[in-house]
Design an enzyme around this catalytic site. Structure first.
Site, mmCIF file in Angstrom:
data_model
loop_
_atom_site.group_PDB
_atom_site.id
_atom_site.type_symbol
_atom_site.label_atom_id
_atom_site.label_comp_id
_atom_site.label_asym_id
_atom_site.label_seq_id
_atom_site.Cartn_x
_atom_site.Cartn_y
_atom_site.Cartn_z
ATOM 1 N N GLY A 103 0.831 -1.200 0.000
ATOM 2 C CA GLY A 103 0.000 0.000 0.000
ATOM 3 C C GLY A 103 0.864 1.247 0.000
ATOM 4 O O GLY A 103 0.930 2.008 -0.952
ATOM 5 N N ARG A 104 1.583 1.457 1.091
ATOM 6 C CA ARG A 104 2.353 2.687 1.281
ATOM 7 C C ARG A 104 3.437 2.882 0.213
ATOM 8 O O ARG A 104 3.620 3.979 -0.284
ATOM 9 C CB ARG A 104 3.023 2.653 2.659
ATOM 10 C CG ARG A 104 3.716 3.950 3.039
ATOM 11 C CD ARG A 104 4.587 3.757 4.298
ATOM 12 N NE ARG A 104 3.901 3.027 5.333
ATOM 13 C CZ ARG A 104 3.233 3.589 6.343
ATOM 14 N NH1 ARG A 104 3.182 4.899 6.449
ATOM 15 N NH2 ARG A 104 2.647 2.836 7.250
ATOM 16 N N ARG A 139 -1.548 11.567 10.356
ATOM 17 C CA ARG A 139 -0.367 10.781 10.721
ATOM 18 C C ARG A 139 0.542 11.447 11.764
ATOM 19 O O ARG A 139 1.001 10.777 12.681
ATOM 20 C CB ARG A 139 0.454 10.385 9.476
ATOM 21 C CG ARG A 139 -0.343 9.590 8.438
ATOM 22 C CD ARG A 139 0.531 8.901 7.403
ATOM 23 N NE ARG A 139 1.275 7.804 7.992
ATOM 24 C CZ ARG A 139 2.527 7.859 8.338
ATOM 25 N NH1 ARG A 139 3.231 8.936 8.107
ATOM 26 N NH2 ARG A 139 3.106 6.828 8.909
ATOM 27 N N TYR A 157 0.758 9.121 14.927
ATOM 28 C CA TYR A 157 1.951 8.267 15.059
ATOM 29 C C TYR A 157 3.223 9.076 15.271
ATOM 30 O O TYR A 157 4.321 8.544 15.084
ATOM 31 C CB TYR A 157 2.160 7.433 13.782
ATOM 32 C CG TYR A 157 0.934 6.794 13.199
ATOM 33 C CD1 TYR A 157 0.278 5.752 13.864
ATOM 34 C CD2 TYR A 157 0.428 7.209 11.978
ATOM 35 C CE1 TYR A 157 -0.845 5.156 13.313
ATOM 36 C CE2 TYR A 157 -0.691 6.611 11.418
ATOM 37 C CZ TYR A 157 -1.327 5.590 12.095
ATOM 38 O OH TYR A 157 -2.431 5.005 11.539
ATOM 39 N N CYS A 208 -8.403 22.620 17.619
ATOM 40 C CA CYS A 208 -8.218 22.955 19.035
ATOM 41 C C CYS A 208 -7.607 21.825 19.834
ATOM 42 O O CYS A 208 -8.211 21.317 20.787
ATOM 43 C CB CYS A 208 -9.556 23.381 19.608
ATOM 44 S SG CYS A 208 -10.183 24.792 18.708
HETATM 45 N N1 LLP Z 1 -1.968 -6.094 4.043
HETATM 46 C C1 LLP Z 1 -2.552 -6.039 5.253
HETATM 47 C C2 LLP Z 1 -3.225 -7.227 5.771
HETATM 48 C C3 LLP Z 1 -2.491 -4.846 6.003
HETATM 49 O O1 LLP Z 1 -3.056 -4.805 7.197
HETATM 50 C C4 LLP Z 1 -1.829 -3.711 5.477
HETATM 51 C C5 LLP Z 1 -1.741 -2.451 6.227
HETATM 52 C C6 LLP Z 1 -1.258 -3.808 4.191
HETATM 53 C C7 LLP Z 1 -1.330 -5.027 3.505
HETATM 54 C C8 LLP Z 1 -0.545 -2.677 3.528
HETATM 55 O O2 LLP Z 1 0.576 -2.298 4.264
HETATM 56 P P1 LLP Z 1 1.589 -1.190 3.663
HETATM 57 O O3 LLP Z 1 2.229 -1.798 2.442
HETATM 58 O O4 LLP Z 1 0.783 -0.004 3.326
HETATM 59 O O5 LLP Z 1 2.528 -0.948 4.770
HETATM 60 N N2 LLP Z 1 -2.314 4.110 8.884
HETATM 61 C C9 LLP Z 1 -0.963 3.644 9.133
HETATM 62 C C10 LLP Z 1 -0.654 2.358 8.381
HETATM 63 C C11 LLP Z 1 -1.581 1.209 8.707
HETATM 64 C C12 LLP Z 1 -1.305 -0.052 7.913
HETATM 65 C C13 LLP Z 1 -2.337 -1.085 8.174
HETATM 66 N N3 LLP Z 1 -2.226 -2.306 7.402
HETATM 67 C C14 LLP Z 1 0.019 4.742 8.784
HETATM 68 O O6 LLP Z 1 -0.404 5.822 8.375
HETATM 69 O O7 LLP Z 1 1.219 4.574 8.983
#
Ligand code: LLP
Length: 447
Positions: A298-299, A336, A340, A368
């Protein structure tokens, strides 16, 4: 709310940030450009706050992941993690480029269908899928459901049997590996709520292989997010490989291993995770098993592709040791930093000469809460009222995590593609904030 973490090494300069973000460039006349489009032109037309996403950057990064896997000789399906940015324009691009999707809710599933991503290319993850979501997924015949518990396996078997369907499942294994990332986004430790305890996985796989309504494909794992080294991946995949071998020894069929997401990006000075290194880790631990492989990033593909544009509402300097620059973007837009303690690069949009004087500045939103802080003691050129900034690396977990807290409308969104740009979501109108709210009719006094 604690202050943002104190780093011991110096923050990267604006020029250093641009060097690690090749899709961004400072033009001496137009100021900051993204994929060749002047961000000032977008802000002039659309206003701020405004999310801008570089479609070319997203495509290029996905292609690099695909090439890294292929060059390692691996057959890896790429399932984009929809939660990182679920905009239909993004999902449409994902589908057009031939990638699959990793979803975690019925809403995300519906979005993928709206964007015409084939059900066979959808993987459903998540620790608590409702019956309605499972019925929706099984009814569509999606490619794979990643099962997170013995309890969920029984529910899936019952629902699929009742529907006269077969659900293709993997068991998500919790390998009890420390991903060495932020505690709120680590998922592969035994203490986390995710996955099936390693010691139970083989027994449960045997059960899955004989349950009605279920076809057991193999195993999946996902140990966390913003992972920058391959060590944790190698440890997790080694454990999964152990399970595959044990399952086969027990006479069970295993055709699939889903390696999860989590590859990290460079927000500050940390070297970003390398898809080639991830491919190496997968190959080393899982390459000789003859299984179909998948990843769920994802990221990594979309995070660096996006920026959040914001304008300075005012500069609060009188009586302050360090000036506060108060921006029209806030924690409700980009959560974020407050959630975090995340560090995001901040670059002024106006053209500025390298070597321009900088001074420590706190960059905060108008909400606020003291946690509504984007940066403390950031070395920035003097930012006057009305000047604009870009907050970097907000393509992932940016607009998707926005709220309307403090009755602040959702910001506009823009997609840049092939040197042009388009609004892909207009700024929410104030009256839309309450359009679904109902004031109860009060019982009139009985006569
Ligand atoms: N697969 C599963 C089962 C997941 O739970 C996640 C992310 C991904 C794939 C994708 O992970 P990535 O490649 O994006 O790291 N909101 C947080 C990040 C939460 C990620 C949750 N799960 C942030 O802004 O850092």
């Amino acid at each position: 709310m604690a202050d943002l973490p104190v780093y011991t090494d110096p923050d990267p300069t604006g020029a250093e940030l641009l060097a690690t973000h090749p899709h961004l460039r400072m033009d001496a006349t137009c100021g900051l450009m993204l994929e060749g489009v002047a961000l000032n032109a977008i802000a002039d037309a659309v206003g701020t706050p405004c999310w801008v996403l570089g479609g070319g950057t997203l495509k290029r990064r996905l292609a690099r992941m695909r090439a890294a896997m292929r060059d390692a000789g691996l057959d890896v399906g790429i399932h984009y993690a929809v939660k990182a940015n679920d905009h239909l324009a993004v999902l449409d691009l994902i589908g057009r480029e031939g990638y699959g999707a990793d979803i975690v809710s019925g809403g995300e599933l519906a979005r993928t269908q709206k964007a015409a991503i084939a059900p066979a290319r959808i993987v459903f993850s998540g620790v608590g899928k409702t019956d309605a979501e499972l019925e929706q997924a099984i009814g569509l015949g999606i490619g794979q459901i990643n099962v997170e518990s013995a309890e969920e396996l029984a529910i899936i078997s019952a629902i699929a049997t009742r529907m006269g369907r077969t659900a293709r499942v993997t068991l998500r294994v919790n390998p009890d590996v420390d991903a060495k990332t932020h505690a709120k986004i680590t998922t592969g430790l035994a203490a986390n709520k995710f996955g099936i305890p390693f010691d139970n996985a083989l027994g449960l796989y045997a059960r899955a292989s004989s349950l009605p309504g279920v076809q057991a494909l193999g195993f999946s794992t996902h140990i966390g997010s913003q992972i920058l080294t391959t060590g944790p991946y190698r440890a997790a995949y080694a454990r999964v490989a152990e399970l595959v071998r044990a399952a086969r020894q027990a006479g069970l069929d295993v055709s699939t291993v889903d390696c999860g997401g989590g590859l990290g990006i460079s927000y500050r000075t940390e070297p970003e995770g390398q898809p080639e290194a991830l491919a190496g880790a997968i190959k080393a631990e899982l390459g000789d098993l003859g299984v179909r492989l998948a990843i769920e990033p994802g990221r990594w593909p979309i995070g660096p592709a996006g920026v959040l544009l914001s304008s300075v509402i005012l500069r609060k300097e009188a009586g302050m040791d360090v000036p506060f620059v108060i921006t029209d973007a806030a924690m409700n837009d980009l959560a974020r930093p407050s959630m975090y303690d995340a560090w995001h690069g901040i670059v002024p949009l106006a053209p500025h000469a390298p070597g321009q004087a900088v001074a420590a500045t706190h960059v905060v939103g108008p909400v606020c809460e003291s946690g509504d802080t984007f940066a403390r003691d950031r070395l920035l050129p003097p930012l006057a009222r009305g000047e604009r900034i870009a907050i970097l690396d907000t393509g992932a977990y940016g607009s998707v995590m926005s709220s309307t807290y403090n009755s602040r409308p959702l910001a506009a969104e823009v997609l840049v593609e092939d040197g042009t740009w388009q609004v892909i979501r207009p700024r929410q109108a104030v009256k839309e904030l309450w359009q679904d709210e109902i004031i109860p009719t009060h019982a009139t006094e009985q006569a």
